[in-house]
Motif scaffolding. Structure first.
Motif, short mmCIF file in Angstrom:
data_model
loop_
_atom_site.label_atom_id
_atom_site.label_comp_id
_atom_site.label_asym_id
_atom_site.label_seq_id
_atom_site.Cartn_x
_atom_site.Cartn_y
_atom_site.Cartn_z
N TYR A 61 30.93 0.21 -11.63
CA TYR A 61 31.11 -0.88 -12.58
C TYR A 61 29.94 -1.86 -12.48
CZ TYR A 61 33.20 -4.88 -14.89
OH TYR A 61 33.43 -5.93 -15.71
N ALA A 62 29.38 -1.98 -11.27
CA ALA A 62 28.27 -2.90 -11.08
C ALA A 62 27.03 -2.44 -11.81
CB ALA A 62 27.98 -3.07 -9.59
N PHE A 63 26.92 -1.14 -12.03
CA PHE A 63 25.70 -0.61 -12.60
C PHE A 63 25.40 -1.15 -14.01
CE2 PHE A 63 22.97 2.62 -14.46
CZ PHE A 63 21.96 2.64 -13.50
N PRO A 64 26.34 -1.08 -14.94
CA PRO A 64 26.04 -1.67 -16.26
C PRO A 64 25.74 -3.16 -16.20
CG PRO A 64 28.34 -1.03 -16.13
CD PRO A 64 27.66 -0.43 -14.94
N LEU A 65 26.36 -3.83 -15.24
CA LEU A 65 26.10 -5.26 -15.07
C LEU A 65 24.63 -5.51 -14.74
CD1 LEU A 65 28.48 -7.18 -15.31
CD2 LEU A 65 28.39 -7.48 -12.86
N LEU A 66 24.16 -4.75 -13.76
CA LEU A 66 22.77 -4.94 -13.34
C LEU A 66 21.82 -4.49 -14.44
CD1 LEU A 66 23.00 -3.88 -9.62
CD2 LEU A 66 22.88 -6.15 -10.60
N LEU A 67 22.22 -3.46 -15.16
CA LEU A 67 21.39 -3.03 -16.29
C LEU A 67 21.28 -4.15 -17.31
CD1 LEU A 67 19.96 -0.40 -17.18
CD2 LEU A 67 21.89 -0.04 -18.71
N GLY A 68 22.42 -4.83 -17.54
CA GLY A 68 22.41 -5.95 -18.48
C GLY A 68 21.46 -7.04 -18.02
N VAL A 69 21.53 -7.37 -16.74
CA VAL A 69 20.63 -8.38 -16.18
C VAL A 69 19.19 -7.97 -16.40
CG1 VAL A 69 19.85 -9.45 -14.05
CG2 VAL A 69 22.27 -9.17 -14.46
N ASN A 70 18.94 -6.69 -16.11
CA ASN A 70 17.59 -6.17 -16.22
C ASN A 70 17.06 -6.27 -17.64
OD1 ASN A 70 15.38 -5.03 -15.08
ND2 ASN A 70 16.58 -3.54 -13.97
N ILE A 71 17.90 -5.89 -18.59
CA ILE A 71 17.47 -5.93 -19.99
C ILE A 71 17.24 -7.38 -20.42
CG2 ILE A 71 18.24 -5.50 -22.35
CD1 ILE A 71 19.57 -2.97 -21.30
N LEU A 72 18.14 -8.25 -19.96
CA LEU A 72 18.00 -9.67 -20.33
C LEU A 72 16.68 -10.23 -19.82
CD1 LEU A 72 19.78 -11.90 -21.68
CD2 LEU A 72 20.21 -12.69 -19.38
N SER A 126 10.68 -2.66 -14.70
CA SER A 126 12.09 -3.01 -14.60
C SER A 126 12.93 -1.97 -13.88
CB SER A 126 12.67 -3.26 -15.99
OG SER A 126 12.19 -4.47 -16.49
N VAL A 127 12.65 -0.69 -14.15
CA VAL A 127 13.51 0.34 -13.55
C VAL A 127 13.31 0.39 -12.04
CG1 VAL A 127 14.02 2.80 -13.54
CG2 VAL A 127 13.58 1.64 -15.68
N GLY A 128 12.09 0.11 -11.59
CA GLY A 128 11.81 0.13 -10.16
C GLY A 128 12.68 -0.84 -9.38
N LEU A 129 13.13 -1.92 -10.05
CA LEU A 129 13.94 -2.92 -9.37
C LEU A 129 15.24 -2.31 -8.87
CD1 LEU A 129 13.54 -6.02 -11.69
CD2 LEU A 129 12.53 -5.67 -9.49
N PHE A 130 15.78 -1.31 -9.60
CA PHE A 130 17.05 -0.70 -9.20
C PHE A 130 16.94 -0.04 -7.83
CE2 PHE A 130 18.21 -1.02 -13.65
CZ PHE A 130 19.50 -1.47 -13.51
N LEU A 131 15.74 0.45 -7.52
CA LEU A 131 15.53 1.10 -6.24
C LEU A 131 14.95 0.11 -5.23
CD1 LEU A 131 13.91 4.24 -7.82
CD2 LEU A 131 16.28 4.00 -7.06
N PHE A 132 15.03 -1.19 -5.58
CA PHE A 132 14.50 -2.25 -4.74
C PHE A 132 13.01 -2.09 -4.49
CE2 PHE A 132 19.00 -2.23 -3.91
CZ PHE A 132 19.29 -3.55 -4.12
N ARG A 133 12.35 -1.48 -5.49
CA ARG A 133 10.88 -1.48 -5.42
C ARG A 133 10.40 -2.65 -6.26
NH1 ARG A 133 9.58 4.64 -6.36
NH2 ARG A 133 10.62 4.03 -8.23
N PHE A 134 10.09 -3.75 -5.57
CA PHE A 134 9.80 -4.97 -6.31
C PHE A 134 8.37 -5.02 -6.81
CE2 PHE A 134 13.36 -6.26 -3.54
CZ PHE A 134 14.25 -6.54 -4.55
#
Lengths: 325, 449
Positions: free
Chosen positions: A11-22, A85-93
């Motif tokens: 459930y957290a995944f779409p949330l973080l995706l939303g943050v990322n897109i925003l 942006s996608v790299g952030l999901f893998l904590f690659r900042f």
């Protein structure tokens, strides 16, 4: 239980995706990388060439979402969205605009933040709950009235004044502790005492008021009346019944902010020049380093989501009436 | 007369408040809590203080261009009234009620020789011939004159009030017969008008709160900051309310996929640390403004745009809490018998929403508006400190604190900017907090014991 946690994780995944897109929309679509480059390089005399150079240096020279020039899967991967942006999901900042490795910076700076935030939270909680219990114990008297007035007055003072005043009186006039700075190891305590004290003090007004309403709600309940009818003294009912039951909302309120402690406090850290994540963020904001701000936004929301999950779990642990399903 | 964006929105807000007041003035369920507020001494006293702040804020919200000439800077009514304060600047720091500068300089004496010492101020205490002896007695004398005039002025107010009462009731209304809260209100008005008049009177001879680094009067700065605080505290709610109300009610009433989407929306927004979201948005606005410089001709307009954006951003980050409350309450309300009955009678959904759900949410909305106000005023100071608040050219308490922070490290310290900002900010926030408490007590059904 484990099933529930896994489900919440998804459930957290779409949330973080939303943050990322925003954040992506905010940082790349509202203002194009060209605007950013112009801002960084200075407004007036910027040639097209230097903008292109800057963009290439920082990897902003790709198309936003879709790269028609590339072939195969690179149509998607060779874009700003995928790279940044996608790299952030893998904590690659990635790398900040000034060329530092953000991931390493965060790992290094999160400990000073924690060293400041955790004691502030614990001491603050103890002080707030103690004073709130005392106010409930003396309820209906002038002492409580005075306490309420004091709380409202303390709440009405901006936290900046607490910091400036505390620094001035304790560090500059009385010279008890250094004004600001930080050091590794145990010497850090010397630098941390004042910010922790000020942090606790500036939160006392609202904290005591909040816990007082929690206790007051509990005090009116039937089981407390029964306890009193059994002949328990007021202090006994307070500590044995009221406090224990009020611990549930207190605990869950604390758990939700636990992960966020890593993020540190923005103004505290910058006033006392503690090299934590809070001052890191402020520096990034002031130097308009968008890469760091974006990484911190994502990190903050991840920690918030973790906090929500921990809250749910802690509910089931302390309150047997709540079941996860 | 020129209307800035925030001015227009402020007047819109006042219009809305008046319309609501007119709509509610004969509604019994609103009247009772209002009477409760009117009966509370603390509530009335804080309301009077707030109204004075609002009055100053409104004076500062009417902008016009003073002349047709080249000097085309916008000024407000407040600037017009405080003209001497603006024009009578000094060279640099000077302490409150000082007649000399705060730092030593080379002074050229009348006979051409030079001396190292504290030069006289251009404006502060310039009517004195020998400030070393005359300063203190003169301040006391002026303060006494000012206070006497202030007392006389506010006494005139009181008399006219009693006169109106007398006319209405057709009998001699004695002060002793008035209800306790009216007496409090009169007393607070009396104190504010007297003290305020004294300050204004003194400020035409001295810099009451000293001057800052570039010699600008600090008293003027704090007064100007009032509008910024009020605009942030009120306009943000104006932006936040429609979002929270519409989404909250829709999510609670229709449930299903609409509820899911709205919940997803506010959880996402909530999970971003609000300071960072504000920072990100303000950075974007800054980029926008610097890239579209030609759209913002005057400094005031640019600062005003940034203030408006800040309200907008704060509104967007702040609506989630209220939305969640309203959603939960709507969920509860839609199961109530009277809503079910309306359903059964075939009333349209939209009419149920407006006639049965919305009025029963009003107390939550009202309480959250007054509670948010003070936290927004406080937030402005913090945001300005991180440089993501109002424009650096806007007068605001946050900017004053930010500037005064380094002055505390000076030797000898410059304390007056900070103190002035502290006093006024504390006054506004304390009044707002006390008023919020009273409103909460009056409107919250759980407090009706």
């Amino acid at each position: 239980m484990i099933q529930y946690i896994i489900r919440r994780f998804f459930y957290a995944f779409p949330l973080l995706l939303g943050v990322n897109i925003l954040t992506f929309v905010l940082f790349f679509i509202v203002n194009s990388p060209d605007d950013m480059a112009r801002m960084q390089l200075g407004q007036k005399h910027v040639t097209e060439q230097s903008i292109a150079n800057w963009k290439q240096q920082h990897g902003y020279d790709r198309p936003l979402l879709w790269n028609p020039k590339a072939s195969g899967e690179e149509k998607v991967t060779q874009t700003i969205f995928y790279q940044k942006s996608v790299g952030l999901f893998l904590f690659r900042f990635g790398v900040s605009d000034s060329g530092r490795n953000i991931g390493a910076d965060i790992q290094e700076r999160m400990w000073p933040s924690l060293a400041l935030a955790l004691p502030t939270l614990i001491v603050g909680l103890l002080v707030d709950v103690t004073f709130a219990l005392m106010m409930v114990l003396f309820r209906g008297g002038t002492l409580e009235q005075a306490g309420i007035v004091l709380c409202v007055a303390l709440m009405s003072i901006s936290s900046l004044f607490y910091i400036i005043g505390g620094q001035f009186i304790v560090a500059k006039v009385l010279k008890l502790v250094p004004i600001s700075g930080y050091d590794d190891g145990l010497i850090a305590i010397k630098f941390l005492i004042l910010p922790v004290l000020i942090g606790v003090f500036s939160g006392v007004g609202s904290g005591v008021r909040w816990y007082r309403t929690l206790f007051l709600e509990e005090v009116e309940k039937d089981y407390v009346r029964t306890a009193r009818a059994k002949g328990l003294s007021e202090t006994q009912t307070l500590f044995r019944h009221v406090l224990r039951n009020a611990l549930i909302p207190i605990l869950t309120g604390v758990v939700v902010i636990l992960p966020l402690l890593f993020m540190g406090s923005l103004i505290m850290e910058s006033f006392f020049s503690i090299p934590g994540l809070g001052s890191y963020t402020i520096d990034a904001i002031n130097s308009q380093d968008f890469a760091i701000v974006r990484a911190m936004v994502f990190l903050g929301s991840v920690l918030y989501v973790v906090g929500l999950l921990l809250t749910d779990i802690s509910y089931t642990l302390v309150d047997p009436r709540v079941r996860l399903s | 007369m020129v209307i800035l964006w925030t001015d227009a929105l402020i007047f819109l807000l006042i219009l809305v408040v008046c319309a609501l007041g007119f709509y509610w003035h004969d509604k019994e369920h609103i009247k009772r809590p209002l009477q409760k507020i009117a009966a509370s001494k603390v509530g009335v006293a804080s309301l009077v203080v707030l109204l004075f702040f609002v009055f100053i804020g409104l004076l500062d919200s009417v902008h016009f261009k003073p002349g047709q000439g080249k000097n085309n800077e916008l000024i407000s009514c407040l600037d017009y009234l405080a003209k001497p304060l603006i024009e009578q600047g000094e060279k640099t720091y000077s302490a409150p009620f000082a007649a000399r500068l705060y730092s030593k300089e080379v002074i050229v004496l009348d006979d051409g020789t030079t001396k190292w010492g504290y030069p006289r101020l251009v404006f502060g205490g310039s009517h004195l011939t020998n400030p070393d002896i005359e300063l203190l007695p003169d301040i006391l004398k002026k303060a006494f004159y000012g206070l006497a005039q202030g007392v006389a002025l506010s006494g005139l107010f009181m008399l006219s009030y009693l006169g109106i009462r007398y006319q209405r009731q057709n009998k001699l209304a004695r002060f002793g017969e008035a209800p306790a809260s009216t007496k409090t209100a009169l007393l607070v008005t009396f104190i504010i008008v007297s003290l305020g008049y004294t300050l204004i009177y003194l400020s035409s001879y001295y810099h009451v709160f000293g001057t800052d680094k570039v010699g600008e009067d600090v008293f003027y700065q704090t007064i100007k900051s009032i509008r910024t605080g009020l605009v942030l505290g009120t306009l943000t709610t104006l932006i936040m309310l429609p979002l929270a109300i519409v989404f909250g009610i829709l999510a609670g009433f229709f449930q299903g996929w609409l509820d899911d989407i709205i919940q997803y929306l506010y959880t996402t927004l909530n999970s971003i640390p609000s300071v960072l979201l504000i920072a990100a948005s303000i950075l974007m606005v800054q980029v926008y403004i610097t890239n579209h410089e030609q759209d913002f001709t005057s400094v005031i307009m640019r600062a005003d745009m940034r203030l408006l954006f800040l309200c907008l951003i704060l509104g967007v980050t702040n609506w989630t809490g209220l939305c969640r409350l309203l959603r939960a309450e709507t969920l509860k309300l839609r199961e109530m018998e009277y809503v079910q009955a309306a359903h059964a009678l075939g009333v349209k959904k939209s009419i149920i929403l407006v006639r049965h759900i919305l009025p029963n949410l009003m107390h939550i909305i009202l309480i959250s508006v007054v509670l948010d106000f003070s936290s927004l005023v406080l937030a402005e100071a913090v945001l300005s400190y991180i440089n993501i608040g109002v424009d650096p050219t806007t007068y605001s308490w946050g900017n004053m604190i930010n500037g005064a922070r380094l002055e505390m490290a000076r030797e000898p310290i410059v304390w007056w900017s900070l103190s002035a900002a502290f006093i006024f900010m504390f006054g506004l926030v304390l009044a707002a907090n006390l008023f919020a408490d009273t409103v909460q007590n009056a409107f919250d059904p759980r407090h009706n014991s």
